[in-house]
Design an enzyme around this catalytic site. Structure first.
Site, PDB file in Angstrom:
ATOM      1  N   CYS A  14      -0.924  23.392   1.614  1.00  0.00           N
ATOM      2  CA  CYS A  14      -0.511  21.986   1.698  1.00  0.00           C
ATOM      3  C   CYS A  14       0.641  21.690   0.746  1.00  0.00           C
ATOM      4  CB  CYS A  14      -1.701  21.075   1.395  1.00  0.00           C
ATOM      5  SG  CYS A  14      -2.407  21.324  -0.255  1.00  0.00           S
ATOM      6  N   ASP A  28     -14.844  31.686  -8.870  1.00  0.00           N
ATOM      7  CA  ASP A  28     -13.627  30.999  -9.288  1.00  0.00           C
ATOM      8  C   ASP A  28     -12.470  31.970  -9.077  1.00  0.00           C
ATOM      9  OD1 ASP A  28     -11.517  29.721 -10.480  1.00  0.00           O
ATOM     10  OD2 ASP A  28     -12.555  29.271 -12.361  1.00  0.00           O
ATOM     11  N   ASN A  64     -14.574  25.988   7.458  1.00  0.00           N
ATOM     12  CA  ASN A  64     -13.738  25.520   8.570  1.00  0.00           C
ATOM     13  C   ASN A  64     -13.106  26.675   9.334  1.00  0.00           C
ATOM     14  OD1 ASN A  64     -12.307  23.375  10.070  1.00  0.00           O
ATOM     15  ND2 ASN A  64     -10.476  24.104   8.990  1.00  0.00           N
ATOM     16  N   PHE A 123     -11.169  30.391  -0.631  1.00  0.00           N
ATOM     17  CA  PHE A 123     -11.134  28.925  -0.734  1.00  0.00           C
ATOM     18  C   PHE A 123     -11.702  28.328   0.566  1.00  0.00           C
ATOM     19  CE2 PHE A 123      -7.465  30.863  -2.840  1.00  0.00           C
ATOM     20  CZ  PHE A 123      -7.586  30.411  -4.152  1.00  0.00           C
ATOM     21  N   GLN A 168     -11.089  18.616   6.850  1.00  0.00           N
ATOM     22  CA  GLN A 168      -9.697  18.371   7.224  1.00  0.00           C
ATOM     23  C   GLN A 168      -9.613  16.974   7.839  1.00  0.00           C
ATOM     24  OE1 GLN A 168      -7.098  20.020   6.483  1.00  0.00           O
ATOM     25  NE2 GLN A 168      -7.794  22.097   6.011  1.00  0.00           N
ATOM     26  N   CYS A 200       1.511   4.865   3.587  1.00  0.00           N
ATOM     27  CA  CYS A 200       2.456   5.264   4.651  1.00  0.00           C
ATOM     28  C   CYS A 200       3.891   5.049   4.186  1.00  0.00           C
ATOM     29  CB  CYS A 200       2.204   4.455   5.924  1.00  0.00           C
ATOM     30  SG  CYS A 200       0.581   4.659   6.646  1.00  0.00           S
ATOM     31  N   CYS A 258       0.851  -1.195   0.000  1.00  0.00           N
ATOM     32  CA  CYS A 258       0.000   0.000   0.000  1.00  0.00           C
ATOM     33  C   CYS A 258       0.886   1.245   0.000  1.00  0.00           C
ATOM     34  CB  CYS A 258      -0.895  -0.023   1.236  1.00  0.00           C
ATOM     35  SG  CYS A 258      -1.759   1.510   1.554  1.00  0.00           S
TER      36      CYS A 258
END
Length: 450
Positions: A407, A360, A317, A312, A283, A90, A87
């Protein structure tokens, strides 16, 4: 006759070289140096001595693959999951958590120093969580094996799937749902039409989303409803849909709740209840998200007299907790369904000071009324591509305080560079380790202009 120049590809050494790893780069690759090359090697960590084989050479830089670890680092962790190496979820599980976060921070500082030509300060905060059971949302692909279907994750750098019965990073409630879901999809008449399944472990019930390529039939609906009862979950399907009221009969998709109440699916952001759907983006790491919210609110310093913009914004949040503090907030996002949900949540919470708009932010938006207003501070949390147009817009408006959440450190460095050139300075910055055991890292950067 015209002759075009064709560069000659440099021959790659097909002989393994013994190296000792000294550092990690921002992607979590081991860095090793010889007289001839600087090697970047996936799976290698500081202290490892290994034989590596170069796959790609450019100048004095070589990307390489481990052929054999001769002497592992004393810090190297043992595998704690049978799917390690299969996988791709991780890839950096072999590196101790503290060492990995330190390497991410060091990589960011090198990148920003190279971009700006001066050293970036030490981070003023590092928010992290346990590297186990931290994920509250995930997407499973579907795999067929000997006539049976299974939920699975993609292999690293491959379209192949790995069967998953338990994942160390998922919450218990999500892991407990895997076996019943494996069972029910094999009982479904439309099992060959399932695209993938998403899980959301909300602060209310568990959310389950089934994406399917044809309208869900009654028999399969009943089967899924039984699973919903057993798991105490809210289940929805995303399926093809033709709006009977539309002028054009073009087929789109819709999300339809088939079991449970949407009122039971919600997240709590800094004390504010935000209802969501099984398909909603949230999140992933709730523990780190709360710490990040604390930091953003501290940076923005909202008050009843302040006007804040959240670009955005998604479901709100950041916008909703800021509005709860009393500030007037305008949230903006391109996804109209999320804005509709944000408006409904604000209304339910009695947050009349929160307003949400669809736009946008990569196209012309500057002439809209909300964009012409004045703001004391702006929060923006763009996708991995960054926010160049929005950044230039804020610079032109001369907003005195900007909080950038990113990010992607590379995109963040480009966006910050625009602000620095315009006279802003990085006042504070830090990281949120949303995804332990991976190379991903979230940055929070406060920029101010005198």
């Amino acid at each position: 006759m015209v002759t075009f120049y064709k560069p000659v590809k440099k021959a790659v050494e097909k002989k393994a070289v013994k190296v000792t790893c000294t550092d990690l780069d921002l992607q979590g690759r081991g860095v090793a140096r010889t007289d001839k090359y600087v090697y970047f090697v996936e799976g290698l960590m500081p202290g490892d001595t290994a034989n590596v084989l170069a796959d790609l050479v450019k100048g004095k830089v070589a990307e390489a693959t481990i052929t054999k670890i001769i002497t592992p680092s004393k810090d190297r962790l043992e595998k704690d999951c049978p799917l390690i190496g299969q996988c791709g979820g991780c890839p950096l599980e072999h590196i101790p958590a503290e060492q990995l976060v330190d390497a991410k921070v060091a990589g960011i500082r090198r990148l920003f120093t190279k971009t700006f030509g001066e050293e970036l300060s030490e981070p003023s905060f590092i928010h992290k969580s346990s590297d186990k059971n931290y994920r509250r949302a995930c997407r499973f692909a579907i795999r067929g094996d000997h006539g049976k279907l299974y939920l699975g994750f993609r292999q690293e750098k491959s379209h192949n799937l790995v069967k998953v019965s338990n994942c160390l990073t998922l919450t218990k409630r999500m892991n407990d749902a895997i076996k019943p879901l494996n069972k029910v999809i094999n009982q479904m008449e439309q099992k060959g039409e399932i695209g993938h399944i998403e899980l959301l472990d909300s602060d209310g019930l568990l959310g389950i989303l089934i994406r399917i390529t044809k309208t869900l039939k009654e028999r399969d609906t009943n089967l899924l409803q039984e699973v919903g009862k057993d798991l105490n979950a809210v289940i929805s399907v995303v399926e093809p849909y033709k709006d009977p009221m539309a002028i054009t009969k073009q087929e789109t998709t819709r999300e339809r709740i088939i079991f449970g109440s949407i009122d039971e699916l919600f997240i709590v952001s800094h004390g504010v209840k935000i209802k969501c759907k099984p398909s909603s983006f949230v999140q992933v790491n709730s523990s780190v998200n709360e710490k990040m919210l604390d930091t953003v609110l501290e940076m923005v310093e909202p008050s009843a007299d302040s006007r804040i913009m959240d670009l955005f914004c998604g479901l709100g949040n950041f916008a909703m907790p800021i509005a709860k503090s009393g500030a007037k907030v305008v949230g903006v996002d391109i996804v109209s369904k999320m804005i509709e949900d944000a408006r409904n949540n604000a209304k339910e919470q009695g947050l009349d000071n929160a307003r949400f708009e669809v736009a946008d932010l990569e196209e012309l938006f500057e002439n809209q009324s909300w964009a012409k207003a004045e703001y004391d501070a702006v929060v923006m949390d763009p996708g991995r591509q960054g926010a160049k147009r929005a950044s230039l817009f804020l610079i032109k408006k001369q907003v005195k305080k900007v909080v950038l959440i990113s990010c992607n450190p590379l995109a963040a460095s480009r966006d910050c560079q625009e602000f620095i050139k315009a006279g802003y300075k990085i006042n504070r910055w830090g990281v949120c380790d949303m995804f332990p055991r991976t190379s991903h890292i979230e940055m929070v950067i406060l920029m101010t202009k005198a």
